[in-house]
Design an enzyme around this catalytic site. Sequence first.
Site, PDB file in Angstrom:
ATOM      1  N   SER A   1       0.643  -1.173   0.084  1.00 47.76           N
ATOM      2  CA  SER A   1      -0.024   0.254   0.125  1.00 47.76           C
ATOM      3  C   SER A   1       0.820   1.544  -0.336  1.00 47.76           C
ATOM      4  O   SER A   1       1.903   1.312  -0.818  1.00 47.76           O
ATOM      5  CB  SER A   1      -1.358   0.579   1.055  1.00 47.76           C
ATOM      6  OG  SER A   1      -2.435   1.394   0.998  1.00 47.76           O
TER       7      SER A   1
ATOM      8  N   ASP B   1     -10.041  -4.039  -5.349  1.00 46.08           N
ATOM      9  CA  ASP B   1      -9.057  -2.783  -5.059  1.00 46.08           C
ATOM     10  C   ASP B   1      -9.733  -1.971  -4.755  1.00 46.08           C
ATOM     11  O   ASP B   1      -9.626  -1.499  -5.901  1.00 46.08           O
ATOM     12  CB  ASP B   1      -7.129  -3.171  -5.164  1.00 46.08           C
ATOM     13  CG  ASP B   1      -6.592  -2.866  -3.248  1.00 46.08           C
ATOM     14  OD1 ASP B   1      -7.832  -0.809  -3.600  1.00 46.08           O
ATOM     15  OD2 ASP B   1      -5.547  -2.661  -3.439  1.00 46.08           O
TER      16      ASP B   1
ATOM     17  N   HIS C   1      -8.273  -4.312  -1.194  1.00 45.18           N
ATOM     18  CA  HIS C   1      -7.409  -4.534  -0.561  1.00 45.18           C
ATOM     19  C   HIS C   1      -6.474  -4.877   0.725  1.00 45.18           C
ATOM     20  O   HIS C   1      -4.900  -5.393   0.593  1.00 45.18           O
ATOM     21  CB  HIS C   1      -7.215  -3.048  -0.212  1.00 45.18           C
ATOM     22  CG  HIS C   1      -5.933  -1.865  -0.065  1.00 45.18           C
ATOM     23  ND1 HIS C   1      -4.835  -1.652  -0.542  1.00 45.18           N
ATOM     24  CD2 HIS C   1      -5.539  -0.957   0.966  1.00 45.18           C
ATOM     25  CE1 HIS C   1      -3.973  -0.724  -1.086  1.00 45.18           C
ATOM     26  NE2 HIS C   1      -4.017  -0.652   0.477  1.00 45.18           N
TER      27      HIS C   1
END
Length: 461
Positions: A268, A370, A402
């Site tokens: 991320s 995501d 995600h």
Amino acid sequence: MPSPILPISNHPSSSASATTMLLKAEIEADPSKTLLISSQFDTEKAIPIKPLLPRASSYSSTIDINDSAVFTYNQQQRRRRISSDSSLSLLADGSPRHSLSREVGHAAAETFLLTRLSLKLLSYLGVGYRWITRFLALGCYALLLMPGFIQVGYYYFFSRQVRRSIIYGEQPRNRLDLYLPKNSHGPKPVVAFITGGAWIIGYKAWGSLLGQQLSERDIIVACIDYRNFPQGTISDMVKDASQGISFVFNNIAEYGGDPNRIYLMGQSAGAHIAACALVKQAIKEAVKGESVSWSVSQIKAYFGLSGGYNLFNLTDHFHSRGLYRSIFLSIMEGEDSLHQFSPEVLVQDSNIQHSVSLLPPIILFHGTGDYSIPSDASKNFADTLRRLGGKANCILYDGKTHTDLFLQDPMRGGRDDMFEDVVAIIHAGDEDALAKDAVAPPRRRLVPEFMLKLAHSVSPF
């Protein structure tokens, strides 16, 4: 078997609009410093900020400046040697490096710091309907995964295979955790991991599940912590990450790691920070000719998990999901800096394109479900690198969100496609390791399936 690699398509970049502000945070050891807010807020506010770390806990000696920097440098080197020596002595006798009470106290202090900074940000973001619903969703999500969090937390604090809070630099949060395999025979491959957290709530312990599971496959994991906003801005985060990577290269052999088999990985926001550090290091080596403490040629491969690499395409998207434009641009040091901290854009600069050839193989992992960072972010970056002659691949996982790839799937136990793909790349060419992987027992389930499905449904990420 590695997951199939889906075709990659290139989508035109969209320019982000330029409305905003600068929120500038100066947080040093002086309690009189203030946090200034401007732009979308009605009035500029100045709020006293206490020092984030007590003076006594600062890594640098606070002596009279007239005594010169020599004494300070010697003190810093001595503390680093003490930290390293104490860690090495642990390898010999197997006793805990710190008492449990000290470790819990350290974790509590850093948790308090993270909470205080997050609440301060929320006070400026405002508590509207969107934030209330997201907060409630986050609470439900954490509650559903709590059985797994408790087991991972127990491992983090009690396992002798974890070396917590090794100092790698002079700044607050310049620490890393090491996850060591039980089998200490022969040098091990190493993964230097940068955790995510929206550039605001990142913390090294977030990588404990990944560290535990990779160490079970004879891979050392170094989870590198870094300053978050508003303690620092993006340039501070990239600098911290680069310094942590340098520490790993220069010291991992003392912990049984192989300096010739080091992989860089980020998740991320951590994937973005790690990619920035990697690209900037390549540019430094190719263009500036500066002396460096580590080289991109030493990285065997870069793994980017659910990352974003073109900030121009993400600013409006983040704003729509609650990371407001004014805050995001403050983290990134203003709209003029988006180019500098967008790896996908930066590598296309005609003045530095030749630095792409110095980059290691880039493997990007992303779930097609995501919504926090769309999978196009990884597809476009891989496509750009390949067009410029770089070695890049994008592996997509159908329907994964995600957090599925990083939390729910590892907690599910059994076979995890992304995990097996990473291990297969690291162990490629090592017949003994591959043979052990083939007979490795299935991973233990940490959370019941119905709770994982519910967590998938309510996740605010």
